[in-house]
Design a protein around this motif. Structure first.
Motif, short mmCIF file in Angstrom:
data_model
loop_
_atom_site.label_atom_id
_atom_site.label_comp_id
_atom_site.label_asym_id
_atom_site.label_seq_id
_atom_site.Cartn_x
_atom_site.Cartn_y
_atom_site.Cartn_z
N ARG A 33 0.84 -1.21 0.00
CA ARG A 33 0.00 0.00 0.00
C ARG A 33 0.87 1.25 0.00
O ARG A 33 0.59 2.22 -0.72
N ALA A 34 1.96 1.25 0.80
CA ALA A 34 2.84 2.41 0.87
C ALA A 34 3.60 2.62 -0.44
O ALA A 34 3.78 3.75 -0.88
N ALA A 35 4.04 1.54 -1.06
CA ALA A 35 4.86 1.66 -2.27
C ALA A 35 4.04 2.04 -3.51
O ALA A 35 4.55 2.74 -4.38
N LEU A 36 2.80 1.61 -3.57
CA LEU A 36 2.01 1.82 -4.79
C LEU A 36 1.21 3.10 -4.81
O LEU A 36 0.91 3.63 -5.87
N GLY A 37 0.78 3.57 -3.67
CA GLY A 37 -0.12 4.71 -3.65
C GLY A 37 -1.55 4.25 -3.74
O GLY A 37 -1.85 3.09 -4.06
N GLN A 38 -2.48 5.14 -3.44
CA GLN A 38 -3.90 4.79 -3.31
C GLN A 38 -4.51 4.23 -4.59
O GLN A 38 -5.18 3.21 -4.57
N GLU A 39 -4.29 4.89 -5.72
CA GLU A 39 -4.94 4.49 -6.97
C GLU A 39 -4.45 3.12 -7.46
O GLU A 39 -5.23 2.24 -7.80
N ASP A 40 -3.13 2.93 -7.46
CA ASP A 40 -2.59 1.66 -7.92
C ASP A 40 -2.90 0.53 -6.94
O ASP A 40 -3.11 -0.61 -7.34
N TYR A 41 -2.92 0.86 -5.65
CA TYR A 41 -3.26 -0.16 -4.65
C TYR A 41 -4.71 -0.63 -4.84
O TYR A 41 -5.00 -1.82 -4.71
N ALA A 42 -5.61 0.28 -5.19
CA ALA A 42 -7.00 -0.10 -5.45
C ALA A 42 -7.07 -1.06 -6.64
O ALA A 42 -7.87 -2.00 -6.62
N ARG A 43 -6.24 -0.86 -7.64
CA ARG A 43 -6.21 -1.76 -8.80
C ARG A 43 -5.72 -3.15 -8.39
O ARG A 43 -6.24 -4.16 -8.86
N VAL A 44 -4.72 -3.19 -7.52
CA VAL A 44 -4.23 -4.48 -7.03
C VAL A 44 -5.34 -5.21 -6.28
O VAL A 44 -5.55 -6.41 -6.46
N GLN A 45 -6.07 -4.49 -5.45
CA GLN A 45 -7.17 -5.10 -4.69
C GLN A 45 -8.24 -5.64 -5.63
O GLN A 45 -8.78 -6.72 -5.41
N GLN A 46 -8.57 -4.92 -6.69
CA GLN A 46 -9.57 -5.39 -7.65
C GLN A 46 -9.10 -6.65 -8.36
O GLN A 46 -9.87 -7.59 -8.54
N SER A 47 -7.84 -6.69 -8.74
CA SER A 47 -7.30 -7.87 -9.42
C SER A 47 -7.30 -9.08 -8.50
O SER A 47 -7.66 -10.19 -8.90
N LEU A 48 -6.92 -8.88 -7.25
CA LEU A 48 -6.94 -9.98 -6.29
C LEU A 48 -8.37 -10.44 -6.02
O LEU A 48 -8.63 -11.63 -5.86
N GLY A 49 -9.31 -9.51 -6.02
CA GLY A 49 -10.71 -9.89 -5.86
C GLY A 49 -11.20 -10.74 -7.01
O GLY A 49 -11.92 -11.72 -6.82
N ALA A 50 -10.82 -10.38 -8.24
CA ALA A 50 -11.20 -11.17 -9.41
C ALA A 50 -10.58 -12.55 -9.33
O ALA A 50 -11.23 -13.56 -9.65
N TYR A 51 -9.33 -12.63 -8.91
CA TYR A 51 -8.66 -13.92 -8.78
C TYR A 51 -9.35 -14.79 -7.73
O TYR A 51 -9.60 -15.98 -7.95
N ASN A 52 -9.68 -14.20 -6.59
CA ASN A 52 -10.34 -14.96 -5.52
C ASN A 52 -11.73 -15.42 -5.94
O ASN A 52 -12.15 -16.52 -5.59
N SER A 53 -12.46 -14.60 -6.70
CA SER A 53 -13.79 -15.02 -7.13
C SER A 53 -13.70 -16.21 -8.09
O SER A 53 -14.54 -17.10 -8.07
N ALA A 54 -12.64 -16.25 -8.91
CA ALA A 54 -12.46 -17.39 -9.82
C ALA A 54 -12.22 -18.67 -9.02
O ALA A 54 -12.75 -19.73 -9.36
N GLY A 55 -11.47 -18.59 -7.95
CA GLY A 55 -11.25 -19.75 -7.08
C GLY A 55 -12.52 -20.17 -6.38
O GLY A 55 -12.80 -21.37 -6.24
N ASN A 56 -13.33 -19.20 -5.96
CA ASN A 56 -14.59 -19.51 -5.30
C ASN A 56 -15.54 -20.22 -6.25
O ASN A 56 -16.27 -21.14 -5.85
N VAL A 57 -15.56 -19.82 -7.51
CA VAL A 57 -16.43 -20.45 -8.50
C VAL A 57 -16.06 -21.91 -8.67
O VAL A 57 -16.94 -22.78 -8.73
N GLN A 58 -14.77 -22.21 -8.73
CA GLN A 58 -14.35 -23.60 -8.89
C GLN A 58 -14.81 -24.45 -7.71
O GLN A 58 -15.25 -25.59 -7.88
N GLN A 59 -14.75 -23.90 -6.50
CA GLN A 59 -15.24 -24.62 -5.32
C GLN A 59 -16.74 -24.83 -5.39
O GLN A 59 -17.24 -25.91 -5.07
N LEU A 60 -17.48 -23.81 -5.80
CA LEU A 60 -18.94 -23.92 -5.90
C LEU A 60 -19.33 -24.97 -6.93
O LEU A 60 -20.25 -25.77 -6.70
N LEU A 61 -18.66 -24.97 -8.08
CA LEU A 61 -18.96 -25.96 -9.12
C LEU A 61 -18.65 -27.37 -8.64
O LEU A 61 -19.40 -28.31 -8.93
#
Length: 141
Positions: A33-61
């Protein structure tokens, strides 16, 4: 496994670090968070959220949760990649449903990027009642 049986696998360690980065907690989360700044850190969080949702889908299926067929109305690239797979914005219309289209930002396989008009599958999002998660095109391999 460590000498005293308390070691964790690389996957477990990586998952813990990713969780810390996504939450902004722990050493890795605070440093990212300190190295990236607010805007880029938000992008990292969104990407990790997309990755986690893909893993959740595999478990649900795997648990046998029913899928809902949908047709791709539009797809656009977000410019983000997770493990070299693109994160895209999808607009989907559930089959037989006259409600307004569903908008999702999700991770898709670079080998199976859906196109406008393709039929894909959705699953109900247990964390978001009334929401859906992208479950791919239903084909394996």
């Amino acid at each position: 496994m460590g000498i005293f049986g308390k070691g964790r696998s690389r996957e477990e360690k990586a998952a813990k670090i990713a969780e810390q980065v996504a939450a902004g907690k722990g050493f890795y989360g605070r440093m990212t968070r300190a190295a990236l700044g607010q805007e880029d850190y938000a992008r990292v969080q969104q990407s990790l959220g997309a990755y986690n949702s893909a893993g959740n889908v595999q478990q649900l299926l795997a648990m046998g949760v029913p899928t809902v067929p949908a047709v791709v109305v539009s797809i656009s690239d977000t410019g983000k990649l997770v493990n070299f797979d693109p994160v895209v914005d999808l607009v989907l219309r559930p089959a037989g449903d006259t409600a307004e289209p569903i908008r999702l930002q999700t991770l898709v396989s670079k080998l199976r990027i859906p196109r406008t008009g393709d039929q894909v599958l959705l699953v109900q999002d247990p964390a978001n009642p009334g929401g859906y998660l992208y479950a791919g095109d239903g084909q394996t391999g």
